[in-house]
Design an enzyme around this catalytic site. Structure first.
Site, mmCIF file in Angstrom:
data_model
loop_
_atom_site.group_PDB
_atom_site.id
_atom_site.type_symbol
_atom_site.label_atom_id
_atom_site.label_comp_id
_atom_site.label_asym_id
_atom_site.label_seq_id
_atom_site.Cartn_x
_atom_site.Cartn_y
_atom_site.Cartn_z
ATOM 1 C CB CYS A 1 7.391 29.791 53.802
ATOM 2 S SG CYS A 1 5.605 29.706 53.987
ATOM 3 C CG HIS B 1 5.020 32.889 58.553
ATOM 4 N ND1 HIS B 1 3.716 32.555 58.285
ATOM 5 C CD2 HIS B 1 5.753 32.389 57.529
ATOM 6 C CE1 HIS B 1 3.663 31.896 57.145
ATOM 7 N NE2 HIS B 1 4.892 31.767 56.671
ATOM 8 C CG HIS C 1 10.348 28.265 50.182
ATOM 9 N ND1 HIS C 1 10.325 28.433 48.818
ATOM 10 C CD2 HIS C 1 9.142 28.690 50.623
ATOM 11 C CE1 HIS C 1 9.167 28.954 48.449
ATOM 12 N NE2 HIS C 1 8.430 29.119 49.522
ATOM 13 C CG ASP D 1 0.900 29.917 56.467
ATOM 14 O OD1 ASP D 1 2.120 30.108 56.410
ATOM 15 O OD2 ASP D 1 0.136 30.134 55.516
#
Length: 489
Positions: free
Chosen positions: A84, A340, A140, A46
């Site tokens: 994710c 991301h 993940h 993030d």
């Protein structure tokens, strides 16, 4: 004098010549393997490209800044998906793919069923003589396992990829607890709003989940460096600044009293939230406040996010310092990659899961041992799937023909080399980002076109004004994503 050999003598000489050639080949292969660089891949969860080295002067990120100064900063790197699992799947396979967080687990199920599945990036390096280790959140699930609490060793998320895939979850009980943990072992309770959205507890780095994970990463780095028989591919996943925004209080010091820059384009002209209503964020304890309606509370959230960035930066510093102290720095490629971006109020969104710039734009820094040839910064557009062929070329490995990205080595070594449009997707939509525009195509045909020559933060849809640009970009999307052409899946 006549010189001749019997058939047996000739065969014996040829046999020994062949054996010598084989040993010579093995020796050359061993020399080549030992001369290959190591790889340290740092995946940060993030992480917006809101770092000092990216121009955000109020952010304290000295370690990432130093890494950027010793490598190449990609100012316009875009991920394949604003979530994710799907983003990491694209990075680790070098291919466009599903937009679900469970994309890698579905791939693992195909492998378990005996289906022919293309090797992932760590598997490719493993097949080519590397020791591969992951620590923390790289795929993940932190630790790379499935099962109810993501801790079943019989259900690897990436079969055949890692010699070790580790997560010391410590007082957080299991990887699922670690993933959403706060200080001193506090675990998020699903379905209730009893976990604070941010926190700043007194203590050292070990009181939050990244502490024990980074300690294990340092132990693995030391062990890998001591084994000189093979190069290593070590992937380290840093959790923060993922929700909840918890970091040791010492990292809040730089942000408590500063004036933050205003949130750009906080909402669309209509005043309505677009894409989603920040469900993950809003399910935490917000003390009855809404950052879209309370500017002071919005700033509190942003300050705690910034503190988490500084906490993550400190973990990067530990890894880099360990590399330097061991001597491995001189033969290690270091990549820092954000999985991301993240909205902090833009478009009235607090989270990811949108195909706007804020969700898809993330940091990418590549540092190679041969720094004399490396450019300091490039503004060309690149994608996460480009890392697989890039690392292959930098490590003197053949890049497999199935990867859909392109090597970024020319951009590392030559000024002025341009990038290429970036493709992203999420659930029922897909997007293409060029130097000047972003086109988003939704299932059902709705189109959004944003002109990045104008600073309107993707709030003014000009699709009806420029049908020719829409047509051209949609054709490029269909060519690049043939399996998704027409109707995203």
């Amino acid at each position: 004098m006549h010189h001749f050999f019997s058939r047996n003598a000739a065969f014996t000489i040829a046999k020994w010549a062949g054996i010598c050639l084989i040993f010579s080949s093995f020796a050359n292969a061993a020399d080549q393997q030992n001369s290959r660089p190591n790889v340290l891949l740092i995946c940060v969860d993030d992480l917006r490209p809101e770092l000092n080295c990216y121009g955000a002067s109020y952010i304290q990120s000295p370690n990432i800044d130093e890494l950027a100064s010793s490598g190449t900063l990609f100012s316009r790197h875009y991920v394949q998906a604003p979530t994710c699992g799907a983003s990491r799947s694209a990075l680790l396979t070098g291919k466009y793919g599903g937009s679900s967080n469970f994309t890698l687990l579905k791939r693992a199920e195909r492998i378990s069923a005996g289906q022919d599945v293309l090797p992932s990036m760590p598997e490719w390096f493993k097949q080519n003589g590397y020791t591969t280790v992951s620590v923390g959140k790289v795929s993940h699930h932190p630790g790379g396992r499935g099962g109810p609490d993501w801790n079943d060793p019989s259900k690897p998320e990436m079969p055949n990829a890692w010699d070790k895939h580790l997560l010391p979850f410590g007082q957080w009980k299991h990887p699922r607890g670690w993933m959403h943990g706060l200080a001193h072992g506090e675990i998020r309770t699903k379905g209730s709003n009893n976990t604070d959205v941010f926190q700043s507890a007194e203590g050292d780095d070990s009181i939050y989940p990244d502490g024990p994970s980074i300690d294990e990463s340092l132990r693995q780095l030391d062990a890998l460096n001591n084994d000189k028989s093979k190069p290593f591919f070590l992937a380290v996943g840093i959790l923060r600044p993922h929700l909840p925004f918890g970091a040791p209080a010492k990292y809040m010091g730089a942000y408590r009293d500063i004036t933050l820059p205003p949130i750009p384009h906080p909402q669309k002209p209509s005043g309505k939230t677009t894409w989603h209503r920040s469900g993950e964020f809003m399910n935490y304890n917000l003390w009855g406040k809404n950052p879209n309606e309370d500017a002071k509370f919005a700033d509190q959230v942003r300050r705690h996010y910034a503190a988490c960035v500084s906490y993550a930066d400190a973990q990067v510093g530990k890894l880099v310092q360990s590399l330097k102290a061991s001597g491995a720095w001189e033969n290690t490629i270091v990549v820092l990659w954000g999985d991301h971006g993240y909205h902090l109020g833009e478009h009235a969104i607090w989270g990811k899961h949108a195909l706007f710039e804020e969700s898809l734009h993330s940091p990418l820094i590549i540092r190679t041992p041969d720094m004399q040839r490396q450019q300091k910064k490039t503004d060309g557009i690149v994608e996460s799937i480009d890392l697989f062929p890039t690392l292959c070329e930098l490590a003197n490995l053949p890049a497999p023909g199935f990867v859909e990205g392109v090597s970024l080595v020319p951009m590392l070594t030559s000024p002025g080399v341009s990038g290429h449009p970036a493709i992203s997707y999420f659930k029922k939509a897909q997007t293409i980002r060029t130097d000047t525009h972003r086109l988003i195509i939704h299932r059902g045909g709705h189109q959004e076109l944003y002109d990045h020559r104008v600073d309107d933060g993707e709030t003014n849809n000009v699709a009806k004004d420029y049908p020719e640009i829409v047509s051209e970009l949609q054709q490029q999307l269909n060519e690049r994503l043939p399996s998704l052409a027409g109707s995203p899946k």
